[in-house]
Design a protein around this motif. Structure first.
Motif, PDB file in Angstrom:
ATOM      1  N   THR A  69      42.188  54.844  35.181  1.00 62.22           N
ATOM      2  CA  THR A  69      40.804  55.192  35.465  1.00 62.22           C
ATOM      3  C   THR A  69      40.618  55.766  36.867  1.00 62.22           C
ATOM      4  O   THR A  69      41.495  55.642  37.723  1.00 62.22           O
ATOM      5  N   THR A  70      39.454  56.359  37.069  1.00 66.18           N
ATOM      6  CA  THR A  70      39.043  56.794  38.402  1.00 66.18           C
ATOM      7  C   THR A  70      38.276  55.652  39.049  1.00 66.18           C
ATOM      8  O   THR A  70      37.974  54.645  38.418  1.00 66.18           O
ATOM      9  N   GLY A  71      37.943  55.817  40.313  1.00 70.36           N
ATOM     10  CA  GLY A  71      37.164  54.805  41.015  1.00 70.36           C
ATOM     11  C   GLY A  71      38.054  53.864  41.796  1.00 70.36           C
ATOM     12  O   GLY A  71      39.224  54.157  42.076  1.00 70.36           O
ATOM     13  N   ASP A  72      37.501  52.721  42.148  1.00 70.20           N
ATOM     14  CA  ASP A  72      38.233  51.751  42.966  1.00 70.20           C
ATOM     15  C   ASP A  72      39.439  51.161  42.257  1.00 70.20           C
ATOM     16  O   ASP A  72      40.442  50.840  42.872  1.00 70.20           O
ATOM     17  N   ASP A  73      39.325  50.980  40.957  1.00 75.68           N
ATOM     18  CA  ASP A  73      40.424  50.402  40.190  1.00 75.68           C
ATOM     19  C   ASP A  73      41.236  51.516  39.556  1.00 75.68           C
ATOM     20  O   ASP A  73      40.703  52.517  39.102  1.00 75.68           O
ATOM     21  N   CYS A  74      42.538  51.330  39.527  1.00 76.68           N
ATOM     22  CA  CYS A  74      43.425  52.342  38.942  1.00 76.68           C
ATOM     23  C   CYS A  74      43.622  52.133  37.445  1.00 76.68           C
ATOM     24  O   CYS A  74      43.816  53.092  36.708  1.00 76.68           O
ATOM     25  N   TYR A  75      43.617  50.884  37.034  1.00 75.47           N
ATOM     26  CA  TYR A  75      43.889  50.553  35.634  1.00 75.47           C
ATOM     27  C   TYR A  75      42.869  49.548  35.133  1.00 75.47           C
ATOM     28  O   TYR A  75      42.427  48.666  35.868  1.00 75.47           O
ATOM     29  N   LEU A  76      42.548  49.668  33.859  1.00 78.87           N
ATOM     30  CA  LEU A  76      41.701  48.720  33.160  1.00 78.87           C
ATOM     31  C   LEU A  76      42.500  48.235  31.957  1.00 78.87           C
ATOM     32  O   LEU A  76      42.918  49.050  31.118  1.00 78.87           O
ATOM     33  N   LEU A  85      42.877  46.495  37.769  1.00 79.22           N
ATOM     34  CA  LEU A  85      44.020  46.457  38.678  1.00 79.22           C
ATOM     35  C   LEU A  85      43.924  47.605  39.671  1.00 79.22           C
ATOM     36  O   LEU A  85      43.825  48.763  39.272  1.00 79.22           O
ATOM     37  N   LYS A  86      43.927  47.255  40.947  1.00 77.74           N
ATOM     38  CA  LYS A  86      44.030  48.258  42.006  1.00 77.74           C
ATOM     39  C   LYS A  86      45.505  48.377  42.335  1.00 77.74           C
ATOM     40  O   LYS A  86      46.121  47.421  42.797  1.00 77.74           O
ATOM     41  N   TYR A  87      46.054  49.545  42.088  1.00 73.75           N
ATOM     42  CA  TYR A  87      47.490  49.756  42.251  1.00 73.75           C
ATOM     43  C   TYR A  87      47.699  50.688  43.441  1.00 73.75           C
ATOM     44  O   TYR A  87      47.494  51.896  43.323  1.00 73.75           O
ATOM     45  N   PRO A  88      48.103  50.156  44.585  1.00 69.70           N
ATOM     46  CA  PRO A  88      48.215  50.992  45.784  1.00 69.70           C
ATOM     47  C   PRO A  88      49.464  51.877  45.822  1.00 69.70           C
ATOM     48  O   PRO A  88      49.529  52.821  46.591  1.00 69.70           O
ATOM     49  N   THR A 102      43.873  42.196  41.519  1.00 70.19           N
ATOM     50  CA  THR A 102      43.307  42.155  40.174  1.00 70.19           C
ATOM     51  C   THR A 102      41.921  41.522  40.216  1.00 70.19           C
ATOM     52  O   THR A 102      41.631  40.680  41.061  1.00 70.19           O
ATOM     53  N   THR A 103      41.103  41.926  39.300  1.00 72.79           N
ATOM     54  CA  THR A 103      39.819  41.282  39.029  1.00 72.79           C
ATOM     55  C   THR A 103      39.785  41.033  37.531  1.00 72.79           C
ATOM     56  O   THR A 103      40.017  41.955  36.747  1.00 72.79           O
ATOM     57  N   ARG A 115      49.321  33.038  34.101  1.00 77.09           N
ATOM     58  CA  ARG A 115      50.692  33.518  34.296  1.00 77.09           C
ATOM     59  C   ARG A 115      50.745  35.051  34.193  1.00 77.09           C
ATOM     60  O   ARG A 115      51.410  35.719  34.986  1.00 77.09           O
ATOM     61  N   LEU A 116      50.016  35.596  33.230  1.00 75.03           N
ATOM     62  CA  LEU A 116      49.986  37.042  33.062  1.00 75.03           C
ATOM     63  C   LEU A 116      49.339  37.728  34.265  1.00 75.03           C
ATOM     64  O   LEU A 116      49.856  38.723  34.778  1.00 75.03           O
ATOM     65  N   ILE A 117      48.245  37.164  34.758  1.00 78.02           N
ATOM     66  CA  ILE A 117      47.568  37.733  35.935  1.00 78.02           C
ATOM     67  C   ILE A 117      48.490  37.658  37.146  1.00 78.02           C
ATOM     68  O   ILE A 117      48.558  38.598  37.951  1.00 78.02           O
ATOM     69  N   ASN A 118      49.229  36.578  37.286  1.00 78.94           N
ATOM     70  CA  ASN A 118      50.181  36.458  38.402  1.00 78.94           C
ATOM     71  C   ASN A 118      51.242  37.553  38.327  1.00 78.94           C
ATOM     72  O   ASN A 118      51.660  38.092  39.353  1.00 78.94           O
TER      73      ASN A 118
END
Length: 152
Positions: free
Chosen positions: A99-106, A73-76, A130-131, A119-122
């Motif tokens: 986390t560090t890097g492009d994504d904020c959360y794993l 999850l990239k959280y801006p 999200t990826t 539904r959860l991803i939405n």
């Protein structure tokens, strides 16, 4: 942590991570301590916060969760409380790492079906992009830390 762990502490931790319900007398036998010394060691590890709890391992498929996924999850935003509330509310989210890097959360998530996962991803997508990666199998299940080996 103010006290370091010795080899006996690590042996106790290894045994408890394998079987958190092992009787203290049996645990003592396995680590070559008396039951009373083992009890004192376990209490000390709990008081130090090294042992944070005892949990049951659950087979996700047998419990009805056929789909396991890792979601990045990239959280801006700068206000993370709404996301933290969702994490608390959704029991399908098994683990979350900042986390560090492009994504904020794993996030490690378990779903009963692909529709459930969607539904959860939405829901998560309201917080950023999200990826999602589906897990084929778990090659190495969580095993907990082991005694660090000296660097050579």
């Amino acid at each position: 942590m103010t006290e370091s762990l010795d080899a006996t502490d690590w042996s106790i931790l290894a045994e408890l991570q394998q079987d958190g319900r092992v009787p203290l007398t049996e645990l003592g036998r396995r680590v070559s301590l008396s039951a009373s010394a083992t009890t004192e060691r376990v209490k000390r590890l709990e008081a130090m916060g090294v042992i944070t709890g005892y949990r049951a391992g659950v087979d996700l498929v047998k419990a009805g969760f056929a789909v396991l996924a890792v979601v990045r999850l990239k959280y801006p935003g700068s206000q993370h409380q709404p996301l933290h509330r969702l994490l608390d509310e959704r029991s399908e989210i098994l683990e979350c790492l900042r986390t560090t890097g492009d994504d904020c959360y794993l996030l490690k998530v378990a779903a009963t079906s692909m529709a459930h996962l969607e539904r959860l991803i939405n829901e998560l997508a309201q917080f950023g992009s999200t990826t999602t990666n589906l897990v084929y199998s778990q090659t190495l299940p969580y095993r907990g830390p082991r005694e660090p080996q000296p660097e050579s």
